[in-house]
Write a protein that holds these residues in place. Structure first.
Motif, short mmCIF file in Angstrom:
data_model
loop_
_atom_site.label_atom_id
_atom_site.label_comp_id
_atom_site.label_asym_id
_atom_site.label_seq_id
_atom_site.Cartn_x
_atom_site.Cartn_y
_atom_site.Cartn_z
N LEU A 75 1.20 -0.91 -0.26
CA LEU A 75 -0.26 -0.26 -0.25
C LEU A 75 0.69 1.13 0.21
CD1 LEU A 75 -2.60 -0.84 2.86
CD2 LEU A 75 -2.85 -0.79 -0.11
N MET A 76 1.76 0.84 0.65
CA MET A 76 2.34 2.03 0.38
C MET A 76 3.56 2.49 -0.41
SD MET A 76 4.17 5.02 2.35
CE MET A 76 3.34 5.09 4.19
N GLN A 77 3.76 1.51 -1.27
CA GLN A 77 4.65 1.54 -2.37
C GLN A 77 3.58 2.37 -3.40
OE1 GLN A 77 7.60 1.25 -1.01
NE2 GLN A 77 8.41 0.67 -2.93
N ALA A 78 2.61 1.41 -3.28
CA ALA A 78 1.60 2.20 -4.48
C ALA A 78 1.06 3.39 -3.85
CB ALA A 78 0.25 1.45 -4.34
N ALA A 79 1.26 4.51 -2.79
CA ALA A 79 1.09 5.17 -2.85
C ALA A 79 2.23 6.73 -2.91
CB ALA A 79 0.99 5.84 -0.96
N LYS A 80 3.56 5.80 -2.75
CA LYS A 80 4.53 6.70 -3.56
C LYS A 80 4.65 6.64 -4.65
CE LYS A 80 7.30 5.63 0.42
NZ LYS A 80 8.59 4.90 1.22
N LYS A 81 4.11 5.79 -5.73
CA LYS A 81 4.34 5.59 -6.74
C LYS A 81 3.02 6.61 -7.45
CE LYS A 81 4.03 2.81 -10.48
NZ LYS A 81 3.95 1.28 -11.34
N ARG A 82 2.02 6.42 -6.66
CA ARG A 82 1.05 7.31 -7.45
C ARG A 82 1.87 8.96 -7.28
NH1 ARG A 82 -2.12 4.04 -4.64
NH2 ARG A 82 -2.80 5.02 -3.28
N ALA A 83 2.07 9.35 -5.87
CA ALA A 83 2.10 10.45 -5.66
C ALA A 83 3.93 11.02 -6.42
CB ALA A 83 2.72 11.14 -3.98
N ALA A 84 4.49 10.38 -6.91
CA ALA A 84 5.77 10.45 -8.58
C ALA A 84 4.75 11.37 -8.89
CB ALA A 84 6.32 9.55 -7.78
N LYS A 85 3.73 10.52 -9.53
CA LYS A 85 3.38 10.22 -10.65
C LYS A 85 2.65 11.83 -10.96
CE LYS A 85 2.22 6.26 -13.03
NZ LYS A 85 1.79 4.99 -13.41
N ARG A 86 1.69 12.12 -9.42
CA ARG A 86 1.02 13.34 -9.46
C ARG A 86 1.92 14.72 -9.77
NH1 ARG A 86 -2.70 11.32 -5.39
NH2 ARG A 86 -4.18 10.68 -6.58
N GLU A 87 3.65 13.99 -9.30
CA GLU A 87 4.26 15.35 -8.84
C GLU A 87 4.73 15.45 -10.05
OE1 GLU A 87 9.15 15.74 -6.19
OE2 GLU A 87 7.02 15.12 -5.42
N GLU A 88 5.61 14.98 -10.69
CA GLU A 88 5.99 15.08 -12.33
C GLU A 88 4.96 15.21 -13.44
OE1 GLU A 88 8.43 14.05 -14.16
OE2 GLU A 88 9.40 14.67 -11.50
N LYS A 89 3.77 15.35 -13.02
CA LYS A 89 2.53 15.65 -13.91
C LYS A 89 1.89 17.34 -13.80
CE LYS A 89 -2.59 15.64 -14.93
NZ LYS A 89 -3.55 14.42 -14.98
N GLY A 90 1.99 17.43 -12.30
CA GLY A 90 2.65 19.45 -11.88
C GLY A 90 3.36 19.86 -12.97
N LYS A 91 4.18 19.20 -12.47
CA LYS A 91 5.41 20.17 -12.30
C LYS A 91 5.54 20.29 -14.30
CE LYS A 91 9.21 18.52 -9.30
NZ LYS A 91 10.50 17.59 -9.59
N ALA A 92 4.99 19.42 -15.00
CA ALA A 92 5.17 19.49 -16.32
C ALA A 92 4.18 20.28 -17.23
CB ALA A 92 4.51 18.21 -17.08
N GLY A 93 3.07 20.96 -16.18
CA GLY A 93 1.63 22.10 -15.83
C GLY A 93 1.63 23.03 -15.64
N ARG A 94 2.95 23.41 -15.31
CA ARG A 94 3.43 24.89 -14.91
C ARG A 94 3.99 25.53 -15.36
NH1 ARG A 94 6.43 22.54 -8.99
NH2 ARG A 94 4.14 21.61 -8.07
#
Length: 103
Positions: A77-96
């Protein structure tokens, strides 16, 4: 769902399809109660998603939609949460977009 294979081993299936209609499930399982509402056809029923089951509840067989699957470990569960958070962070950086303030 456990499947028996030619090698003699049993393997868990984590994906299945609902290829019949609600009335056929009720008739085949002789359910007395239907808690499904309107069952949508589903070609991909994944773990952690609602799926139709027949269960015994207070001596009544009922058709219900429940979340199914094997429980995940805390590590998974922790690994999946970290993976989702990393994807969201990358997506946020690309959209700035940086814009200079107008004077």
């Amino acid at each position: 769902m456990t499947l028996q294979f030619d090698d003699g081993g049993e393997h868990m299936c984590n994906l299945y399809n609902v290829t019949t209609n609600q009335e056929a499930i009720r008739a085949n399982a002789r359910t007395m109660s239907d808690l499904m509402g309107n069952m949508e056809p589903s070609l991909n029923v994944h773990p952690d998603y609602p799926a139709p089951i027949v269960r015994n509840n207070d001596d009544v067989r009922e058709l219900a939609a429940v979340r199914w699957g094997l429980p995940c470990s805390q590590f998974a569960l922790m690994q999946a949460a970290k993976k989702r958070a990393a994807k969201r962070e990358e997506k946020g950086k690309a959209g700035r977009v940086c814009r200079a303030a107008e004077d």
